[in-house]
Design an enzyme around this catalytic site. Sequence first.
Site, PDB file in Angstrom:
ATOM      1  N   GLU A  91       0.807  -1.215   0.000  1.00 21.45           N
ATOM      2  CA  GLU A  91       0.000   0.000   0.000  1.00 21.45           C
ATOM      3  C   GLU A  91       0.844   1.271   0.000  1.00 21.45           C
ATOM      4  O   GLU A  91       0.424   2.295  -0.546  1.00 21.45           O
ATOM      5  CB  GLU A  91      -0.952   0.009   1.203  1.00 21.45           C
ATOM      6  CG  GLU A  91      -2.070  -1.003   1.127  1.00 21.45           C
ATOM      7  CD  GLU A  91      -1.718  -2.359   1.717  1.00 21.45           C
ATOM      8  OE1 GLU A  91      -2.601  -3.240   1.776  1.00 21.45           O
ATOM      9  OE2 GLU A  91      -0.540  -2.536   2.110  1.00 21.45           O
ATOM     10  N   PHE A 153     -11.565  -7.410  13.810  1.00 23.17           N
ATOM     11  CA  PHE A 153     -10.455  -7.841  12.959  1.00 23.17           C
ATOM     12  C   PHE A 153     -10.167  -6.784  11.899  1.00 23.17           C
ATOM     13  O   PHE A 153     -11.059  -6.305  11.216  1.00 23.17           O
ATOM     14  CB  PHE A 153     -10.814  -9.173  12.291  1.00 23.17           C
ATOM     15  CG  PHE A 153      -9.759  -9.670  11.335  1.00 23.17           C
ATOM     16  CD1 PHE A 153      -8.513 -10.056  11.789  1.00 23.17           C
ATOM     17  CD2 PHE A 153     -10.007  -9.723   9.972  1.00 23.17           C
ATOM     18  CE1 PHE A 153      -7.537 -10.500  10.906  1.00 23.17           C
ATOM     19  CE2 PHE A 153      -9.050 -10.169   9.081  1.00 23.17           C
ATOM     20  CZ  PHE A 153      -7.801 -10.562   9.548  1.00 23.17           C
ATOM     21  N   GLN A 154      -8.910  -6.418  11.803  1.00 26.26           N
ATOM     22  CA  GLN A 154      -8.423  -5.413  10.858  1.00 26.26           C
ATOM     23  C   GLN A 154      -9.144  -4.074  11.019  1.00 26.26           C
ATOM     24  O   GLN A 154      -9.416  -3.376  10.036  1.00 26.26           O
ATOM     25  CB  GLN A 154      -8.526  -5.925   9.414  1.00 26.26           C
ATOM     26  CG  GLN A 154      -7.516  -7.013   9.103  1.00 26.26           C
ATOM     27  CD  GLN A 154      -7.385  -7.341   7.632  1.00 26.26           C
ATOM     28  OE1 GLN A 154      -8.307  -7.117   6.843  1.00 26.26           O
ATOM     29  NE2 GLN A 154      -6.227  -7.868   7.246  1.00 26.26           N
ATOM     30  N   LYS A 203     -17.604  -1.273   5.485  1.00 28.13           N
ATOM     31  CA  LYS A 203     -17.962  -2.321   4.525  1.00 28.13           C
ATOM     32  C   LYS A 203     -19.466  -2.400   4.314  1.00 28.13           C
ATOM     33  O   LYS A 203     -19.933  -2.576   3.173  1.00 28.13           O
ATOM     34  CB  LYS A 203     -17.421  -3.664   5.019  1.00 28.13           C
ATOM     35  CG  LYS A 203     -17.647  -4.803   4.026  1.00 28.13           C
ATOM     36  CD  LYS A 203     -16.944  -6.078   4.473  1.00 28.13           C
ATOM     37  CE  LYS A 203     -17.089  -7.180   3.423  1.00 28.13           C
ATOM     38  NZ  LYS A 203     -16.356  -8.413   3.817  1.00 28.13           N
ATOM     39  N   MET A 519      23.971   9.518   3.203  1.00 28.04           N
ATOM     40  CA  MET A 519      23.867  10.780   3.915  1.00 28.04           C
ATOM     41  C   MET A 519      24.127  10.591   5.403  1.00 28.04           C
ATOM     42  O   MET A 519      24.752  11.444   6.047  1.00 28.04           O
ATOM     43  CB  MET A 519      22.492  11.418   3.692  1.00 28.04           C
ATOM     44  CG  MET A 519      22.377  12.833   4.236  1.00 28.04           C
ATOM     45  SD  MET A 519      23.524  13.993   3.443  1.00 28.04           S
ATOM     46  CE  MET A 519      22.555  14.499   2.018  1.00 28.04           C
TER      47      MET A 519
END
Length: 622
Positions: A91, A153-154, A203, A519
């Site tokens: 993602e 969940f999630q 959802k 760096m």
Amino acid sequence: MTRPTPETLANTARRARTAAESASDVDHAAATSAVGAVRPAQAQVSGAGSLVRSLEALGVDVVFGIPGGAILPAYDPLYDSTVRHILVRHEQGAGHAATGYAQATGRVGVCIATSGPGATNLVTPIADAYMDSVPLVAITGQVARPSIGTDAFQEADIQGITLPITKHNFLVQEASEIPRVLAEAFHLASTGRPGPVLVDIPKDVLQAPTTFAWPPTLDLPGYRPTLHPHGKQIREAARLMSNARRPVLYVGGGVLKAGATEGLRRLAELTGIPVVTTLMALGAFPDSHRQHLGMPGMHGTVAAVYGLQKADLIVALGARFDDRVTGKLDSFAPDATVVHADIDPAEIGKNRHADVPIVGDARHVIDELLAAVTVERAAGRTTDLVDWWAQLDDLRERYPLGYEEPSDGTLSPQYVIKRLGEIAGPDAIYVAGVGQHQMWASQFISYEKPQTWLNSGGLGTMGYAVPAAMGAKVGRPDTVVWAVDGDGCFQMTNQELATCALEGIPVKIAVINNGNLGMVRQWQTLFYNERYSNTELGTHKHRIPDFVKLAEALGCVGLRCETAEDVDRTIEAAMSINDAPVVIDFVVGKDAMVWPMVAAGTSNDEIMFARGVRPAFDEDDI
């Protein structure tokens, strides 16, 4: 005193409303572009169908994302949509790809993720877009409404998580709200000061039946960013520009966002004032232009840094006086009067007091400054900048950008990047990661046109380059896109090369492989007594990973270059391949450093031209 009649009061109110509406940024054209020029339509669909139809109506041609449980209802109507979906491998790649698309095209970039970890993986690219004012809409799935707050969940409160790093965010409660919320999200992302907007959709809302109707009516009370500056401030700025003896135009990324580059050039040439362009503004003013001093700041040119430092007038256009430009703030440009123009009023006076604050879109500000300066010049009011230019030209001559060839015979990273820019040319898009290679790409490639330099400026996100280059190539498929990446950055997001190979996105990647987090190693060399704690990556000593084999495993063409004699041939070989992504492993020396440098927290007066070398100035110098 005569009492005003009702007709007089009505006329006064009408004129006031008209004036307020004309001063508002939310004009008819902007609102129409956000909502989409589509005939009214209604249809019975699910919330997910309404979401996809809204994207189509908004003119979205591509989205970057990964499906998952909570967002899965949206993927079914997306299957039949005209909107192209690019399946990324992470993602974070979706977010950076959407950002690269937006930066290269000027359009809103769109990314999609599911709930929980899918959404939290977007946090870094959302924060990156927020810092760099990139128009981005992130659409995330959420657990069903009855489960919100139960640690389902999630589940993650992505609205709360992203509240500090979004221009606005939404939690959609009803399927009927989806078209309006999407239209508002795109309008907010693309108008005023651009930025990321998150739309979180449970959802069950995606699954619910609804009626899709377009176009919706936007409901954004209080959102009225100012486009047109106040005339009094413009006239005062023009007066100061006509009287200053040591003026500088300090140009930030807002000039690019506003599409004001042509106006900037006319203003600079009309006034003769020197121009500096920040890291986010490279390409806003041609590097080759006689009046361009280069980039200011921590790794800017000596002429640009000292030009700002010793200016008696700074005209800041779409810039925010970032700490990487100002150095130690209380010692920055001590004798300068400041004109600060920005579309975001919160930026004006945030870091440096503005003597003349100007709120407005950079394009309108510059256009009105042009008119006001023309009036000043017609009245014979102008200033003599001959001495100022003599001093600045002397600095440019004595302290040009350059580099030393490595004493151990290894390949110079600066040479690689310089030749890449010369061979690929000014029409290519260059996307940089973060670190030494980013600074060398900003210094040794000549940027002549807008939207040819993309990087993570404010957040400084390692791993930005590969997915952002992918997004840029999708947005401008006929343009050559080069990612200049470091071996550290490249290992964070190179999995998106598999996406590029499968989706037919032929980006080109130049990995500046110095075997280290370059760096960080430079800072350890300068400030930590050469104690190199955890900066060696093993890409030199052990060739882990072997970038050529890795490229081939990801479906790309892999090349390697280790000598200066092979640089041109290798770049030209990559330029000749246009049907697959190409990765070049440029094996370079590990001890090269970025110069000039202003150490963090120190004054710009303490700029170092090379290690242990400060520019030498006579008492008569600026």
